[in-house]
Scaffold this motif. Structure first.
Motif, short mmCIF file in Angstrom:
data_model
loop_
_atom_site.label_atom_id
_atom_site.label_comp_id
_atom_site.label_asym_id
_atom_site.label_seq_id
_atom_site.Cartn_x
_atom_site.Cartn_y
_atom_site.Cartn_z
N ALA A 28 0.82 -1.22 0.00
CA ALA A 28 0.00 0.00 0.00
C ALA A 28 0.86 1.26 0.00
O ALA A 28 0.52 2.27 -0.65
CB ALA A 28 -0.94 -0.01 1.22
N ASN A 29 1.95 1.28 0.74
CA ASN A 29 2.81 2.46 0.79
C ASN A 29 3.43 2.76 -0.57
O ASN A 29 3.49 3.92 -1.01
CB ASN A 29 3.91 2.27 1.83
N MET A 30 3.87 1.72 -1.26
CA MET A 30 4.47 1.93 -2.56
C MET A 30 3.43 2.42 -3.57
O MET A 30 3.71 3.26 -4.43
CB MET A 30 5.14 0.65 -3.04
N ASN A 31 2.21 1.93 -3.46
CA ASN A 31 1.15 2.41 -4.34
C ASN A 31 0.84 3.89 -4.10
O ASN A 31 0.55 4.65 -5.03
CB ASN A 31 -0.12 1.58 -4.15
N ALA A 32 0.91 4.29 -2.82
CA ALA A 32 0.68 5.71 -2.50
C ALA A 32 1.76 6.60 -3.09
O ALA A 32 1.49 7.69 -3.60
CB ALA A 32 0.60 5.89 -0.99
N VAL A 33 3.01 6.11 -3.07
CA VAL A 33 4.11 6.89 -3.65
C VAL A 33 3.94 7.03 -5.16
O VAL A 33 4.14 8.12 -5.73
CB VAL A 33 5.46 6.23 -3.29
N CYS A 37 3.38 10.49 -7.30
CA CYS A 37 4.19 10.89 -8.46
C CYS A 37 3.31 11.22 -9.67
O CYS A 37 3.58 12.18 -10.39
CB CYS A 37 5.17 9.76 -8.81
N ASP A 38 2.27 10.45 -9.86
CA ASP A 38 1.35 10.74 -10.96
C ASP A 38 0.66 12.09 -10.78
O ASP A 38 0.49 12.86 -11.73
CB ASP A 38 0.31 9.62 -11.10
N ILE A 39 0.26 12.37 -9.53
CA ILE A 39 -0.41 13.65 -9.25
C ILE A 39 0.54 14.82 -9.48
O ILE A 39 0.17 15.83 -10.11
CB ILE A 39 -0.97 13.67 -7.82
N LEU A 40 1.77 14.70 -8.99
CA LEU A 40 2.74 15.78 -9.18
C LEU A 40 3.07 15.97 -10.65
O LEU A 40 3.23 17.11 -11.11
CB LEU A 40 4.01 15.47 -8.38
N GLY A 42 1.10 15.38 -13.18
CA GLY A 42 -0.02 16.06 -13.81
C GLY A 42 -0.12 17.51 -13.41
O GLY A 42 -0.50 18.38 -14.20
N TYR A 43 0.21 17.83 -12.15
CA TYR A 43 0.17 19.22 -11.68
C TYR A 43 1.25 20.06 -12.37
O TYR A 43 1.00 21.20 -12.78
CB TYR A 43 0.36 19.26 -10.16
N LEU A 44 2.44 19.50 -12.51
CA LEU A 44 3.51 20.25 -13.17
C LEU A 44 3.24 20.45 -14.65
O LEU A 44 3.73 21.42 -15.26
CB LEU A 44 4.85 19.52 -12.97
N ALA A 45 2.47 19.54 -15.23
CA ALA A 45 2.15 19.70 -16.65
C ALA A 45 1.17 20.84 -16.87
O ALA A 45 1.14 21.44 -17.96
CB ALA A 45 1.58 18.39 -17.20
N ARG A 46 0.35 21.14 -15.85
CA ARG A 46 -0.58 22.25 -16.00
C ARG A 46 0.13 23.57 -15.73
O ARG A 46 1.14 23.62 -15.04
CB ARG A 46 -1.74 22.11 -15.00
N ARG A 47 -0.44 24.65 -16.27
CA ARG A 47 0.10 25.99 -16.04
C ARG A 47 -0.41 26.51 -14.71
O ARG A 47 -1.61 26.58 -14.47
CB ARG A 47 -0.32 26.92 -17.17
N VAL A 48 0.50 26.89 -13.86
CA VAL A 48 0.13 27.39 -12.54
C VAL A 48 -0.40 28.82 -12.69
O VAL A 48 0.27 29.69 -13.27
CB VAL A 48 1.33 27.36 -11.57
N ALA A 49 -1.60 29.09 -12.18
CA ALA A 49 -2.21 30.42 -12.26
C ALA A 49 -2.81 30.76 -10.91
O ALA A 49 -3.28 29.87 -10.18
CB ALA A 49 -3.29 30.45 -13.35
N PRO A 50 -2.80 32.03 -10.53
CA PRO A 50 -3.38 32.41 -9.23
C PRO A 50 -4.89 32.22 -9.22
O PRO A 50 -5.57 32.38 -10.25
CB PRO A 50 -3.01 33.90 -9.11
N VAL A 51 -5.41 31.88 -8.08
CA VAL A 51 -6.86 31.71 -7.95
C VAL A 51 -7.58 33.04 -8.07
O VAL A 51 -8.64 33.15 -8.68
CB VAL A 51 -7.18 31.02 -6.60
#
Length: 578
Positions: A28-33, A37-40, A42-51
């Motif tokens: 379970a721990n390795m699956n969480a890691v 990594c997948d979430i990060l 995907g987040y880095l692929a998006r353009r960061v913009a202020p709310v």
């Protein structure tokens, strides 16, 4: 995990490797890691913009709401955190980054300069949707185009590259020296993007760079010995009607009661000022006190000349029509005294200072009470008394109505102290009455004692006053250095909103909702709007806050937030009060 399962099912791995990957995928721990990594990724692929580009406004609104609702869970800790200046500075930094106010990067300035042009300075500005922030003038002797003034907070001022007196020789490599001045003006006003100016620095900048006295500081054009000041405008002014203003586009339209920050008074005739609350923080031109005084004196001289010419013509016509009827001495004395009498010059600006709750008093050194009396003014029927009653009802330990004095013997719902006419007259002669009026056809005398207000302030309570008479007369005893009353103008909404909010069914349910126990007629509603407009135009310089009473619960909440905000934030008062 899906790619790992496909790898396990493939025949390219040995049995030991398949077993190892199977155990790895079931952990379970390795699956969480792997999921992290997948979430990060995907987040880095998006353009960061202020709310939001205006987080500070949301924080201030949340702070005001929590101050008025102290029983909410965890509000004390959040209010304490939002009150810190470091937190406000951090949120302001976020807004600056979100709005990209740090500006674009300029292209490098070329270093190839002719030997004859060693004194020419190349200035490059990025001009987008704002003016250049400088006015120009023509040297009548040489025909040179000079920078007349640099407007505080404008593009040229923020760059700190232009100085009053600099000579403009070229705009975007187009020579303007010796040409029609309107050519340079059109080029400067219509240019967009990178604007490159070739200027000859003024001798003034050279002397200030050498450390001479009277230098101009960067980012403010502030003259040495003349500190910035905050003033309240006591007149109306439209730069479009002033043919002598150096630049009508740079002029500020002023209304009675506006608060200005005078940031540059180097010019004796035209000051640079910023309106309080202007988010752009760009200065405009306003007439100085000396210029306004000269104009006033000139106008008085013209009026006196017209009056004298009118008297001469009237005397001639009287002598020709009735030579046997000379003018009486009383008439002649009245005419001469009325025209020759000198009136004191009016005050154009009232200097203000910041009043901080609990600051030491100047003359005594003792701490000033943190509260200021709230004074509600407005036209009859707008709902001042009901607002005052409901505000006191929200917290009777904090707000209170002052106790009045009267010659009336019978009691009424509001408490008062019965005094004789001689006692009230003695209080008035001693200057201890904030307001005095009569009721019942002049048979009853009523008054608001100053001692009633000061006692509430000493007890740590906020007096909420509803003056009886019309302003500005009713404010003379309240706007004093000892009381420092905060005047709230309760403004009626437009007529169509008035007709909806003062509908018959509403008045039948809540008779005292808007200071009346009956249905208001259409003519009375129209009179209320007209009276409010006259009051606002005549007393704008005495009003600290305008509250539109179009919805009573909303108006009450706004008034409550304002009252609590006055206990923590500074407010402007006449400087002689401090």
């Amino acid at each position: 995990p899906l790619s790992m399962e496909s790898l396990i099912k493939s025949g390219s791995l040995s049995s030991d490797d398949k077993e190892f990957l199977q155990q790895f995928s079931n952990d379970a721990n390795m699956n969480a890691v792997v999921k992290l990594c997948d979430i990060l990724e995907g987040y880095l692929a998006r353009r960061v913009a202020p709310v939001t580009p205006s987080a500070l406004e949301d924080v201030v609104e949340a702070y005001d709401y929590l101050r008025c609702h102290p029983h909410a869970e965890g509000c004390h800790e959040l209010v304490h955190l939002l009150r810190k200046p470091h937190m406000k500075a951090l949120i302001q930094c976020h807004d600056d980054l979100a709005n990209r106010t740090y500006g674009p990067r300029l292209s490098p300035v070329p270093h190839e300069v002719d030997e004859d042009d060693v004194s020419v300075k190349i200035v490059e500005l990025v001009k987008q949707d704002e003016p250049l922030g400088a006015t120009i003038k023509i040297n009548e002797r040489t025909g040179a185009i000079l920078i007349a003034r640099v407007m505080h907070g404008g593009l040229a001022d923020r760059s700190d590259l232009l100085q009053a007196g600099d000579e403009v020789q070229a705009v975007n490599q187009v020579l303007v020296a010796g040409q029609d001045p309107m050519t340079a003006i059109r080029m400067l006003t219509t240019a967009r993007g990178n604007v490159r100016l070739s200027v000859l620095p003024s001798e003034r900048r050279s002397s200030s760079t050498a450390g001479g006295v009277g230098s101009v500081s960067s980012g403010g054009q502030q003259q040495v010995g003349v500190s910035p000041a905050t003033v309240r405008v006591l007149f109306n002014y439209n730069p479009a009607d002033d043919g002598l203003i150096p630049c009508q586009e740079a002029g500020l339209c002023l209304r009675l009661g506006d608060i200005l920050q005078l940031v540059n008074r180097e010019d004796g005739d035209w000051w640079q000022a910023i309106k309080e609350g202007d988010a752009r923080r760009r200065a405009g031109l306003v007439p100085s006190t000396d210029l306004l005084l000269r104009r006033y004196q000139k106008q008085q001289q013209l009026q006196q000349q017209q009056q004298q010419q009118g008297r001469r013509s009237s005397v001639k016509s009287t002598a020709s029509s009735a030579t046997s009827s000379p003018s009486s001495p009383a008439t002649a004395h009245r005419d001469s005294s009325g025209s020759d009498q000198q009136q004191p010059p009016p005050q154009f600006y009232e200097e203000l200072g910041r009043f901080y709750p609990g600051q030491p008093d100047g003359p005594t050194g003792s701490p000033v009470p943190p509260y200021r009396p709230l004074v509600l003014i407005g036209p009859s029927g707008v709902g001042r008394r009901e607002l005052a009653r409901q505000l006191v009802g929200t917290d009777r330990e904090h707000f209170a109505l002052p106790v009045l004095v009267s010659t009336r013997s019978q009691q009424r719902p509001e408490p008062f102290v019965s005094l004789t006419a001689a006692q009230i007259r003695a209080l008035a002669e001693a200057g201890r009455l904030a307001e005095q009026w009569t009721e019942d056809g002049g048979n009853e005398t009523w008054a608001l004692p100053v001692d009633s207000l000061t006692k509430l302030l000493r007890d740590g309570r906020v007096p909420v006053c509803v003056p009886h008479g019309p302003p500005p007369h009713c404010l003379l005893g309240l706007r004093t250095p000892s009381l420092r009353a905060f005047v709230v103008y309760v403004k009626p909404p437009p007529l169509d909103v008035l007709r909806e909010t003062r509908a018959p069914h509403l008045l039948q349910q809540q008779d005292s909702l808007y200071d009346t126990g009956r249905q208001l007629t259409l003519s009375e509603l129209e009179a209320m709007v007209i009276e409010g407009q006259r009051m606002e135009s005549a007393c704008a310089h005495l009003i600290d806050f305008t509250l539109v009473n179009d919805d009573l619960p909303v108006a009450l909440e706004t008034l409550s937030e304002l009252a609590y905000r006055l206990e923590t934030d500074f407010s402007y008062v006449p400087k002689h009060w401090l």
